[in-house]
Design a protein around this motif. Structure first.
Motif, short mmCIF file in Angstrom:
data_model
loop_
_atom_site.label_atom_id
_atom_site.label_comp_id
_atom_site.label_asym_id
_atom_site.label_seq_id
_atom_site.Cartn_x
_atom_site.Cartn_y
_atom_site.Cartn_z
N HIS A 9 0.84 -1.20 0.00
CA HIS A 9 0.00 0.00 0.00
C HIS A 9 0.88 1.26 0.00
O HIS A 9 0.67 2.19 -0.79
N LEU A 10 1.90 1.27 0.87
CA LEU A 10 2.79 2.44 0.93
C LEU A 10 3.57 2.61 -0.37
O LEU A 10 3.74 3.74 -0.86
N THR A 11 4.01 1.51 -0.94
CA THR A 11 4.75 1.58 -2.22
C THR A 11 3.86 2.17 -3.31
O THR A 11 4.31 3.02 -4.10
N ARG A 12 2.60 1.75 -3.33
CA ARG A 12 1.67 2.30 -4.34
C ARG A 12 1.47 3.80 -4.13
O ARG A 12 1.45 4.58 -5.09
N LEU A 13 1.32 4.21 -2.86
CA LEU A 13 1.11 5.64 -2.58
C LEU A 13 2.28 6.47 -3.11
O LEU A 13 2.09 7.50 -3.75
N TYR A 14 3.52 5.99 -2.84
CA TYR A 14 4.70 6.76 -3.27
C TYR A 14 4.95 6.63 -4.77
O TYR A 14 5.64 7.48 -5.35
N ALA A 15 4.39 5.60 -5.41
CA ALA A 15 4.52 5.51 -6.87
C ALA A 15 3.62 6.55 -7.53
O ALA A 15 3.93 7.07 -8.60
N PRO A 20 2.50 11.92 -0.75
CA PRO A 20 1.14 11.36 -0.72
C PRO A 20 0.22 11.94 0.36
O PRO A 20 -1.00 11.89 0.20
N TRP A 21 0.78 12.47 1.43
CA TRP A 21 -0.08 13.06 2.48
C TRP A 21 -0.01 14.59 2.46
O TRP A 21 -0.37 15.23 3.43
N GLN A 22 0.50 15.16 1.39
CA GLN A 22 0.65 16.63 1.27
C GLN A 22 1.42 17.22 2.47
O GLN A 22 1.03 18.24 3.03
N HIS A 23 2.51 16.57 2.82
CA HIS A 23 3.33 17.09 3.92
C HIS A 23 3.86 18.49 3.61
O HIS A 23 4.02 19.31 4.52
N ARG A 24 4.12 18.75 2.35
CA ARG A 24 4.74 20.04 2.00
C ARG A 24 3.74 21.18 1.97
O ARG A 24 4.15 22.34 2.07
N THR A 25 2.45 20.88 1.82
CA THR A 25 1.50 21.96 1.52
C THR A 25 0.27 22.03 2.43
O THR A 25 -0.40 23.05 2.45
N SER A 26 -0.04 20.98 3.19
CA SER A 26 -1.34 21.01 3.88
C SER A 26 -1.29 21.78 5.19
O SER A 26 -0.27 21.80 5.90
N ALA A 27 -2.41 22.42 5.51
CA ALA A 27 -2.51 23.20 6.76
C ALA A 27 -2.41 22.26 7.96
O ALA A 27 -1.81 22.62 8.99
N CYS A 53 10.48 8.69 8.14
CA CYS A 53 10.65 10.13 7.84
C CYS A 53 9.90 10.55 6.58
O CYS A 53 9.86 11.74 6.26
N GLY A 54 9.33 9.60 5.83
CA GLY A 54 8.64 9.96 4.59
C GLY A 54 9.57 10.68 3.65
O GLY A 54 10.75 10.32 3.51
N ASN A 55 9.05 11.74 3.01
CA ASN A 55 9.88 12.47 2.04
C ASN A 55 10.79 13.51 2.68
O ASN A 55 11.40 14.32 1.98
N GLY A 56 10.86 13.51 4.01
CA GLY A 56 11.84 14.35 4.70
C GLY A 56 11.37 15.76 4.98
O GLY A 56 12.17 16.59 5.42
N THR A 57 10.08 16.03 4.81
CA THR A 57 9.61 17.41 4.98
C THR A 57 9.85 17.90 6.41
O THR A 57 10.37 19.00 6.61
N PHE A 58 9.48 17.08 7.40
CA PHE A 58 9.72 17.53 8.78
C PHE A 58 11.21 17.45 9.13
O PHE A 58 11.73 18.27 9.89
#
Ligand code: SAM
Length: 183
Positions: A9-15, A20-27, A53-58
């Protein structure tokens, strides 16, 4: 190891997206990150670890408070994004692998578990808790969305499981998430 279907499931989300969770943009994420920084404090930490860490935004924010920071992530595409986001940070190490199996041989003075616990099985959380008991030399901070998840566990259930190893945390309840500090 997370269940095979969780990894798939996680692999599909990142593909489909590198955020995938809008870490960079969501309020929601911006508010969560501000509250997480508040809970962590200014440090500086000598040797911190973020699991999942996901895509490293935090991690970009966290790295500024750490002498050394280790980032762990089980999905290669997410790890590649984190490496790219933190390419300029010479104080950051990367481990591609899944907790608890791939947890490193280190004794961090800060461990961050931000929206990762509910991807683990109850047994995994037990093993992670055992590792934390023997390796954490500073606070363990868990951040969890408190609404329903697509996984078998939700944030509240995951924290209940972690308290079996770590005892009761100091909990700060926010509208959509909770932050638990152990130790
Ligand atoms: C919802 S994202 C949260 C990212 C980041 N911690 C944050 O709060 O912005 C959860 C991340 O944890 C990763 N993950 C899930 N289970 C994991 C495990 N057992 N070990 C390492 N990473 C894991 C996922 O691939 C995903 O990138």
């Amino acid at each position: 190891m997370p269940h095979h279907d969780v990894l798939a499931h996680l692999t599909r989300l990142y593909a489909a997206s590198d955020d995938p969770w809008q870490h960079r943009t969501s309020a929601y994420e911006a508010a969560k990150y501000a509250a997480t920084l508040d809970a962590i404090g200014s440090g500086p930490f000598s040797n911190a670890l973020e699991v999942g860490c996901g895509n490293g935004t935090f991690a970009i924010l966290l790295a500024q408070r750490c002498e050394y920071l280790t980032l762990m992530e089980c999905i290669p595409a997410a790890m590649a994004s984190a490496r790219s986001a933190l390419a300029a940070n010479t104080n950051v190490n990367f481990i591609q692998g899944a907790a608890p199996d791939a947890l490193p041989d280190m004794y961090p003075d800060l461990i961050l578990l931000s929206e990762v616990l509910y991807f683990l099985t109850p047994d995994d959380i037990g093993q992670l808790g055992d590792w934390l008991t023997t390796h954490a030399t500073g606070p363990v901070i868990a951040v969890n969305w408190i609404g329903p998840t697509d996984e078998p566990l939700d944030g509240n259930a995951a924290i209940t499981l972690l308290t079996r190893s770590l005892g009761d945390p100091a909990t700060k309840q926010h509208k959509q998430f909770r932050i638990d500090t152990f130790g």
